[in-house]
Motif scaffolding. Structure first.
Motif, short mmCIF file in Angstrom:
data_model
loop_
_atom_site.label_atom_id
_atom_site.label_comp_id
_atom_site.label_asym_id
_atom_site.label_seq_id
_atom_site.Cartn_x
_atom_site.Cartn_y
_atom_site.Cartn_z
N VAL A 1 -33.27 1.89 -34.83
CA VAL A 1 -34.66 1.63 -34.47
C VAL A 1 -34.77 1.81 -32.96
O VAL A 1 -34.14 1.07 -32.20
N MET B 1 -41.60 8.89 -33.41
CA MET B 1 -41.02 8.82 -34.75
C MET B 1 -40.89 10.22 -35.35
O MET B 1 -39.88 10.56 -35.98
N ARG C 1 -36.91 8.53 -37.00
CA ARG C 1 -36.48 7.16 -37.26
C ARG C 1 -37.54 6.20 -36.73
O ARG C 1 -38.45 6.60 -35.99
N PRO C 2 -37.46 4.92 -37.10
CA PRO C 2 -38.46 3.96 -36.63
C PRO C 2 -38.48 3.87 -35.11
O PRO C 2 -37.42 3.92 -34.46
N ARG D 1 -43.90 2.30 -35.60
CA ARG D 1 -44.12 3.19 -36.73
C ARG D 1 -42.78 3.50 -37.37
O ARG D 1 -41.76 3.58 -36.67
N ALA D 2 -42.77 3.69 -38.68
CA ALA D 2 -41.51 3.94 -39.38
C ALA D 2 -41.73 4.96 -40.49
O ALA D 2 -42.80 4.99 -41.11
N PHE E 1 -38.18 3.25 -44.67
CA PHE E 1 -37.83 2.09 -43.83
C PHE E 1 -38.95 1.07 -43.88
O PHE E 1 -40.13 1.41 -43.73
N LEU F 1 -40.54 -1.55 -41.89
CA LEU F 1 -40.61 -2.08 -40.54
C LEU F 1 -41.03 -3.54 -40.53
O LEU F 1 -40.51 -4.35 -39.75
#
Length: 681
Positions: A348, A369, A374-375, A391-392, A396, A398
């Motif tokens: 993250v 992202m 990735r987040p 944001r993810a 994922f 979040l």
């Protein structure tokens, strides 16, 4: 690096043939069948019929909400509508305001600001309303999590009627009424209304409509604005609201919306969901991001054409300021990450900056992202406190990550794909570690981001009539995306700059005697690793535009890679990124990423030839063998660690060195070899 796994939906030949026999075009039939619409009856229902709008009183607590509001109207009790600063919240506020005033109510609208407390109703706002004698507040697009605030309102003598569409907490606020289709005890049939959709249903209940569709003419365009801008699934009742709302918007009688269309250059053109997403919503959202959401609300409610034109022009100025600020913050965030590359290897990514405008950090998080796959959480700090937006990607959660790190945070909220937080500045480092530790446990080797493709096509099939038929699937948006088509084995037949500044690229792709032009946005021709003569696979969206000689097919490239590359690179890239982030890979995966000296030397020779582009290594993966992607990434990382190469512009280039380097000394190769000094098998 974000290397997505391309996933082509399973073709349904029987369904496609059934639809084609019923008169649906072959391309439309193929896409519908791939999306599970396989019979003529289902296709007709999807393309032509509209889902009925369900009885608003099926929503839990709707009767209680209506009863309390009607009592206020009858007694002349002033009502405060407490909205939100985004398009959905502003649209919901406008809908309820117009409905209540038409019923004779005394109404005041209150919108929060990002700089003055942020999202949702607050104790401070309630105290100010109580001091002015208000005793009834109706929330729209917020309030479902305001448990403490609702209790405080009751102490102040304020009744709260909450209407929202976000996920509720385990304990609901003790309000007069809590109307939210996502309540666990709600029995209404459609759960994906936005805030404006819930407000629309409240108005239908207040008006006593037997069929809520009766209100689509006066309020449909506002409900459609909120639904599209909030990226709600355009299925079921939302599809009905948006279809009818766009039809009303096409010939809107609202001076504010007409002025907005004209200012955005959309007047006189077909109004689609894309018109809202890319032209209208950003301007309306900019008010809440950079200035005051009241400006956007004023435009929606404006009844004077001259005044509306002035407000629309002001919104356009605010939006331009938003774009400039966003670019500045994105550049600053990338600079911070470049100064500490290890942070880009986190599961993250957390990046913070002093005084970054909180109104755009969510957009910056989205862009980062997309870049890193990735987040990403972007935090703006000021006076010892940070406000963050994250944001993810789809795999994922979040919100679950923030829940696990609650001890580091002052406040947080949101859902799996997007969330916000407030944090003490001194705890940002601890938070970064905590959320990455959590992600390491929950997602030890993250799955590659998936690029979902509807159907494979030949270029010869992309005719004007075929693409025009695809448009029958509109409106496009959440739950019904624009069809993404796969062109396999096309030869790059031409490469040109696109646009005055040359920041984009136009390709001509050829299959046999058939050709099509494809736009690649955000990449200049010199930065594109695909040259004339290369054979590629391309994922494209298609549409029709009016050319000089009539309608023509336009193709927008969403992704491109060497032909027949497959998904092995995305899987091995995920292994490699997990290793960099600290995951202990199984021995077979670790050794699959460990190159020999000869393999690293081959990559170095490619870099010396100037053909290795840092932002897209897929042609290198193809040349070295897709099954060797991990080794290719490890070779490049090792060469960077030893100072033998560097990034210059868009490409990796060799660095002049005065002494011979020991390749085995590269930390990444030692990590891959493991404590026992394993060698590639």
């Amino acid at each position: 690096m974000n290397y997505r796994a391309w996933q082509l939906k399973t073709a349904d030949a029987a369904g496609e043939q059934s639809l084609a026999a019923a008169g649906y075009g072959p391309l439309l039939a193929r896409v519908l069948a791939a999306r599970g619409v396989t019979t003529p009856g289902a296709a007709a229902q999807w393309l032509e019929e509209q889902a009925p709008l369900s009885d608003p009183f099926l929503l839990k607590d709707m009767e209680r909400a209506v009863e309390r509001i009607q009592t206020a109207v009858e007694n002349g009790e002033p009502i405060v509508i407490f909205g939100d600063y985004d398009v959905d919240g502003v649209s919901a506020t406008a809908i309820l305001y117009e409905c209540l005033t038409s019923l004779g109510a005394q109404v005041r609208c209150k919108l929060p600001s990002r700089d003055g407390g942020g999202y949702g109703i607050t104790r401070d706002a309630l105290e100010k309303l109580a001091a002015k004698g208000y005793t009834l507040v109706v929330t729209v697009d917020n309030g479902i999590s305001a448990v403490e605030e609702t209790a405080f309102a009751r102490e102040l003598g304020i009744d709260l009627v909450i209407t929202d569409h976000h996920l509720p907490p385990e304990t609901l606020p003790d309000a007069v009424a809590v109307v939210d289709p996502k309540r666990s005890d709600d029995s209404s049939p459609f759960k994906d209304l936005c805030g404006a959709g819930v407000a629309f249903k409240l108005c239908a209940a207040l008006e006593g409509c037997e069929d809520p569709a009766e209100l689509l003419e006066p309020f449909g365009e506002l409900a459609a604005l909120g639904t599209i801008a909030d990226v709600m699934p355009l299925v079921g009742e939302n599809r009905t609201i948006v279809r009818e709302g766009l039809s009303v918007l096409q010939d809107t009688m609202r001076p504010g919306l007409q002025a907005l269309l004209e200012n955005a250059g959309c007047a006189g053109k077909p109004v689609t969901a894309e018109t809202v997403s890319y032209s209208l919503a950003p301007r309306l959202n900019a008010a809440g991001r950079m200035d005051s959401a009241a400006v956007a609300l004023k435009l929606l409610l404006c009844e004077n054409e001259e005044q509306a034109a002035g407000i629309a022009a002001r919104l356009s100025e605010i939006n331009a300021d938003r774009q400039h600020t966003e670019q500045q913050i994105a550049a600053a965030a990338l600079e911070k990450l470049a100064a500490d590359p290890a942070r880009t290897r986190d599961r993250v990514i957390v990046v913070a900056g002093e005084g970054w405008h909180p109104g755009v950090i969510g957009i910056v998080a989205s862009r980062l992202m997309e870049k890193y796959g990735r987040p990403v959480i972007v935090i703006s700090t000021e006076n010892g406190e940070g406000r963050g937006s994250g944001r993810a990607p789809g795999a994922f959660n979040l919100h679950a990550g923030l829940c696990a790190c609650a001890s580091c945070l002052l406040r947080y909220g949101g859902h799996s794909a997007a969330a916000g937080l407030t944090i003490e500045e001194e705890k940002i480092g601890a938070f970064r570690k905590a959320i990455n530790d959590w992600a390491a446990r929950e997602y030890p080797v993250p799955k590659p981001v998936v690029l979902s493709l509807d159907a494979a096509v030949r270029i010869s099939e992309l005719t004007v009539p075929a693409v025009q038929q695809l448009a029958r699937m509109a409106p496009f948006g959440g739950g019904n995306p624009v069809p993404l088509l796969l062109i396999c084995g096309a030869v790059v037949d031409g490469v040109w700059p696109l646009g005055n500044e040359g920041r984009h690229t136009r390709l001509r792709l050829r299959q046999g005697n058939a050709t099509c032009f494809v736009s690649v946005f955000g990449t200049a021709p010199d930065d594109l690793p695909y040259r004339v003569g290369m054979t590629v696979d391309a994922a494209v969206e298609v549409s029709i535009f009016q050319g000089r000689s009539g309608p023509m097919v336009s193709a927008h490239c969403k992704a491109i890679r060497p032909a027949d590359l497959g998904n092995a690179p995305s899987e091995q890239a995920a292994w490699f990124e997990a290793l960099l982030a600290g995951t202990a890979l199984p021995r077979d995966q670790r050794l699959a990423c460990l190159p020999t000296r000869a393999e690293t030397a081959a990559i170095y020779r490619m870099i010396r030839s100037g053909t290795v582009f840092a932002e897209d290594l897929q042609p290198v993966f193809a040349a070295a063998g897709p099954q060797n992607t991990g080794k290719t990434l490890a070779s490049i990382t090792a060469l960077l660690e030893l100072g033998l190469i560097e990034r210059r512009g868009s490409r990796f280039q060799p660095v002049a060195v005065s002494a011979k380097k020991d390749l085995s000394a590269a930390p990444i190769l030692q990590k891959l070899a493991g404590p026992d000094g394993d060698q590639p098998e």
